[in-house]
Motif scaffolding. Structure first.
Motif, PDB file in Angstrom:
ATOM      1  N   THR D  72       0.859  -1.171   0.000  1.00 27.31           N
ATOM      2  CA  THR D  72       0.000   0.000   0.000  1.00 27.31           C
ATOM      3  C   THR D  72       0.898   1.225   0.000  1.00 27.31           C
ATOM      4  O   THR D  72       1.762   1.354   0.856  1.00 27.31           O
ATOM      5  CB  THR D  72      -0.875   0.010   1.274  1.00 27.31           C
ATOM      6  OG1 THR D  72      -1.635  -1.192   1.294  1.00 27.31           O
ATOM      7  CG2 THR D  72      -1.797   1.204   1.302  1.00 27.31           C
ATOM      8  N   GLU D  73       0.700   2.117  -0.969  1.00 32.55           N
ATOM      9  CA  GLU D  73       1.552   3.301  -1.052  1.00 32.55           C
ATOM     10  C   GLU D  73       0.920   4.476  -0.326  1.00 32.55           C
ATOM     11  O   GLU D  73      -0.300   4.656  -0.369  1.00 32.55           O
ATOM     12  CB  GLU D  73       1.774   3.681  -2.524  1.00 32.55           C
ATOM     13  CG  GLU D  73       2.576   2.645  -3.284  1.00 32.55           C
ATOM     14  CD  GLU D  73       3.007   3.156  -4.636  1.00 32.55           C
ATOM     15  OE1 GLU D  73       3.220   4.376  -4.785  1.00 32.55           O
ATOM     16  OE2 GLU D  73       3.127   2.333  -5.553  1.00 32.55           O
ATOM     17  N   VAL D  74       1.750   5.260   0.322  1.00 33.32           N
ATOM     18  CA  VAL D  74       1.256   6.450   1.014  1.00 33.32           C
ATOM     19  C   VAL D  74       2.379   7.480   1.024  1.00 33.32           C
ATOM     20  O   VAL D  74       3.561   7.141   1.079  1.00 33.32           O
ATOM     21  CB  VAL D  74       0.790   6.102   2.448  1.00 33.32           C
ATOM     22  CG1 VAL D  74       1.941   5.612   3.296  1.00 33.32           C
ATOM     23  CG2 VAL D  74       0.096   7.271   3.090  1.00 33.32           C
ATOM     24  N   LYS D  75       2.001   8.773   0.903  1.00 33.89           N
ATOM     25  CA  LYS D  75       3.009   9.843   0.918  1.00 33.89           C
ATOM     26  C   LYS D  75       2.854  10.599   2.223  1.00 33.89           C
ATOM     27  O   LYS D  75       1.784  11.129   2.532  1.00 33.89           O
ATOM     28  CB  LYS D  75       2.779  10.779  -0.269  1.00 33.89           C
ATOM     29  CG  LYS D  75       4.017  11.582  -0.659  1.00 33.89           C
ATOM     30  CD  LYS D  75       3.747  12.394  -1.921  1.00 33.89           C
ATOM     31  CE  LYS D  75       4.964  12.464  -2.836  1.00 33.89           C
ATOM     32  NZ  LYS D  75       4.606  13.085  -4.132  1.00 33.89           N
ATOM     33  N   GLN D  80       7.514   9.317  -0.222  1.00 34.20           N
ATOM     34  CA  GLN D  80       6.705   8.212  -0.718  1.00 34.20           C
ATOM     35  C   GLN D  80       7.119   6.912  -0.031  1.00 34.20           C
ATOM     36  O   GLN D  80       8.272   6.478  -0.143  1.00 34.20           O
ATOM     37  CB  GLN D  80       6.892   8.071  -2.235  1.00 34.20           C
ATOM     38  CG  GLN D  80       6.053   7.004  -2.891  1.00 34.20           C
ATOM     39  CD  GLN D  80       4.599   7.394  -3.024  1.00 34.20           C
ATOM     40  OE1 GLN D  80       4.298   8.584  -3.190  1.00 34.20           O
ATOM     41  NE2 GLN D  80       3.714   6.432  -2.933  1.00 34.20           N
TER      42      GLN D  80
ATOM     43  N   ILE E  26      -0.630  12.706   1.201  1.00 33.43           N
ATOM     44  CA  ILE E  26      -1.295  12.544  -0.083  1.00 33.43           C
ATOM     45  C   ILE E  26      -1.317  11.057  -0.404  1.00 33.43           C
ATOM     46  O   ILE E  26      -0.290  10.387  -0.348  1.00 33.43           O
ATOM     47  CB  ILE E  26      -0.550  13.295  -1.209  1.00 33.43           C
ATOM     48  CG1 ILE E  26      -0.451  14.775  -0.849  1.00 33.43           C
ATOM     49  CG2 ILE E  26      -1.275  13.103  -2.547  1.00 33.43           C
ATOM     50  CD1 ILE E  26       0.638  15.496  -1.614  1.00 33.43           C
ATOM     51  N   LEU E  27      -2.489  10.528  -0.676  1.00 28.27           N
ATOM     52  CA  LEU E  27      -2.625   9.089  -0.876  1.00 28.27           C
ATOM     53  C   LEU E  27      -2.578   8.745  -2.353  1.00 28.27           C
ATOM     54  O   LEU E  27      -3.231   9.374  -3.166  1.00 28.27           O
ATOM     55  CB  LEU E  27      -3.935   8.608  -0.269  1.00 28.27           C
ATOM     56  CG  LEU E  27      -4.023   8.837   1.245  1.00 28.27           C
ATOM     57  CD1 LEU E  27      -5.441   8.686   1.716  1.00 28.27           C
ATOM     58  CD2 LEU E  27      -3.102   7.887   1.953  1.00 28.27           C
ATOM     59  N   THR E  28      -1.790   7.732  -2.678  1.00 29.79           N
ATOM     60  CA  THR E  28      -1.676   7.281  -4.055  1.00 29.79           C
ATOM     61  C   THR E  28      -2.419   5.960  -4.214  1.00 29.79           C
ATOM     62  O   THR E  28      -2.152   5.001  -3.505  1.00 29.79           O
ATOM     63  CB  THR E  28      -0.198   7.050  -4.421  1.00 29.79           C
ATOM     64  OG1 THR E  28       0.538   8.184  -4.010  1.00 29.79           O
ATOM     65  CG2 THR E  28      -0.042   6.816  -5.919  1.00 29.79           C
ATOM     66  N   ALA E  30      -3.121   2.527  -5.716  1.00 31.61           N
ATOM     67  CA  ALA E  30      -2.506   1.487  -6.536  1.00 31.61           C
ATOM     68  C   ALA E  30      -3.606   0.852  -7.388  1.00 31.61           C
ATOM     69  O   ALA E  30      -4.788   1.098  -7.183  1.00 31.61           O
ATOM     70  CB  ALA E  30      -1.846   0.424  -5.650  1.00 31.61           C
ATOM     71  N   PRO E  35      -6.201   2.869  -1.156  1.00 34.32           N
ATOM     72  CA  PRO E  35      -5.626   3.161   0.164  1.00 34.32           C
ATOM     73  C   PRO E  35      -6.282   4.419   0.699  1.00 34.32           C
ATOM     74  O   PRO E  35      -6.693   5.286  -0.072  1.00 34.32           O
ATOM     75  CB  PRO E  35      -4.153   3.383  -0.103  1.00 34.32           C
ATOM     76  CG  PRO E  35      -3.919   2.962  -1.505  1.00 34.32           C
ATOM     77  CD  PRO E  35      -5.221   2.989  -2.216  1.00 34.32           C
TER      78      PRO E  35
END
Lengths: 95, 95, 95, 95, 95, 95, 95
Positions: D72-75, D80, E26-28, E30, E35
Motif C-alpha cells: 500500500t503506497e502512502v506519501k 513516498q 497525499i494518498l496514491t 494502486a 488506500p
C-alpha cells in the motif's frame, strides 16, 4: 496384471447403460458432471492423505455412485477401468 | 550423473506406447490430463512437506500410473526423465 | 555485496545452456514452465514459514533442477541471480 | 508524523534507480512483478497473524529485495512510502 | 444510533482529501486498491474468528491506513461509515 | 410453520427502504455487494462448523448489517426471509 | 434397491412446486442458485470428513431448505433423488 491404487484411491469399473437399466436405474447428468453407476474393483490402503487420516470403507464388489467423473482412465487386458478418490464416491447402492 | 529428488518427489521414466501395448495396456487421455505408464527411477526421502508428514511408498522399479502429467522434464545422459510428486501417482501396476 | 535470502528461500545462479550441454544435460521446457539447471549460491535459515517448520537441506554449491522459474531476479556486481523458495527445487543433480 | 505498521507489516522506501546503480545493482523485472531494492523504515510487532506466529527479523535500515510490489503506497510529509508484509521480502542485501 | 461491529471488524470514517492534505498526507491509489486515511470509530470484540484467536489492537480515535477499500458502507444519522476487518488495516498514523 | 437454521446460520428479514429511512439510515451498495439492514428472526445452534467452534452471538430481534447478500431466500406464509451465515453479519445497529 | 450415502452426505427428494405451494412456501431462486424444499430420505454416518469430525443432525423425514442445488442426481426405481452434503442444507422447516 492388476492395478493397486495408492492412498485413498479406488479402482472402479463403470457399468454400461444397458446393465444399469436392468436394475431400474437411470442416471441424469447434471451440468459438467457425469454421475455414474460403477462397481468397485480394488481399494487403496487409506492412511494419511495430505496430512489427514482416511479410513477406506469401500470394498471390492460395492456398487457405487460417483459425484464426478474426475478419475484417471486406463485399459488393462482389454478392460476399461477408472481410478478415483474414495471421497468422489457419494453413495453405495444396495439391492 | 544422477538425479536425487527432494522431499515427496519421485523421478519416473515414461514407457513408450510400443512397450505398453506389449503388456496389453492402452492408455486413454481424459480432457487436459495425460495418464501415463511409467517406471520409477528414484525416490525422494519424504518427511515434512508443507508441514505434513509424507511417507514414501514407491520404490525404484515400480510401474506406475500418474494422474496428470505435471512434472518437470529433464534429459540426463540422453535419457528423458520426469520428476513428479508421489501424490500424482494413482496406482502401481503389478504383473 | 551479498544477498542473504530470508526464511525458506535460496539464491541460485542459472547455468548457461553451453555449460549444461558439457555435462550431457538438455532441458525441455514444459508448457508455461521453465525448468532449469542452476547452482545454489546462498541458503536462507529456514524455520517457521507460514506457520510450518521448514528445514533447509540445500547448501551452496548444489546443482539443482527447479520446477518453475518463479523467482525474483536481481543483478549484483554484474552477476545475474535468482531467489526462489526451496520447495521450488525438485531435485539435486549429482555427478 | 510517523507510520506504525501493524502485525507482520513493514514500511519500506524504494531506492531510486540512480541510487541503486551506484552500488552496482541493476534490477530486472520479471513478468507481472516489480522486484525492487528498498530500505526498511519501520517494522511491525509481528505476533499472531492469521493464527500463525510471525517473528520479525527485519529492522530499520535493512536494504531489502521485495518479490512483488503489492504494498500500500502512502506519501507522508512529501516522502513516498510503501507498506508490505515481511513475507514479501525475499532477501537482505549486505555490503 | 450506533454501530457495534462483530468479531474482528472495526468501523472507520474516511477522512476527506481536504482534511488529509492539511497533515501533509497525499494518498496514491494502486491498481484496483483504494488506500485511505481513516479514523477508527468503533472496534469489535475480537476473539475466535474462523477458528483463530484475534486480539484487537485498534481503538477508537486511531488514524489508520487501510490496504484495500473492501468494507461495507453504511450511512447512519447522515454520517458515512465503513466496516472493515482489522487485518485490512496496515498501519497507524501518529503525529 | 417455522424455519430452524442449521449450524452457524441465521434467518433474517430485510427491512424495507422506507422503514430504514425513518431511522436515518441510508445504505450505499458497494460494487457487487448488497449491504442491507435486516432484523434477525431465528438463530442456529452454532457448534463445530467445518471443524471450527462457532459461538452464536446474534439473537432474534437484533438489527444487523450484512456484508454481502449471499443468503438463500425463501418465502414462508407470505413472509420473505433470507438465511445467511453469522459471519456474513458485520455489525449490530443499536438505538 | 436403496441408496446408502457416504460420510456427511444425505439423500433428499425434492418436493414439487405444487406440493410446496400447499404449505404456503414459494421459493425464490437467487442468481446461479436453486434453493429448494426437499425431504430427507437417507442420512450418511458422518464421522471424519476431510480430517474434520462431522455429526449428522438431519434424519429421514426432515423437510429441508438447501442453499445450492449442487448434488448428484440419480433415479432409483422410478424415483428421482439427489445426494448432497449436510452442509449444503441451510434450514429445517417445521410445521
Amino acid at each position: 496384471m492388476t492395478l493397486k491404487p495408492l492412498a485413498d484411491r479406488v479402482v472402479i469399473k463403470r457399468l454400461e447403460a444397458e446393465e444399469t437399466t436392468k436394475g431400474g436405474i437411470i442416471l441424469t447428468a447434471a451440468a459438467k458432471e457425469k454421475p455414474d453407476l460403477s462397481v468397485v474393483v480394488a481399494v487403496g490402503p487409506g492412511g494419511l492423505v495430505d496430512g489427514k487420516e482416511v479410513t477406506m470403507i469401500l470394498k471390492p464388489g460395492d456398487k457405487v455412485i460417483t459425484s464426478k467423473y474426475m478419475g484417471t482412465e486406463v485399459k488393462i487386458d482389454g478392460e476399461q477401468l477408472t481410478i478415483v478418490k474414495q471421497s468422489d464416491v457419494v453413495a453405495i447402492v444396495e439391492d
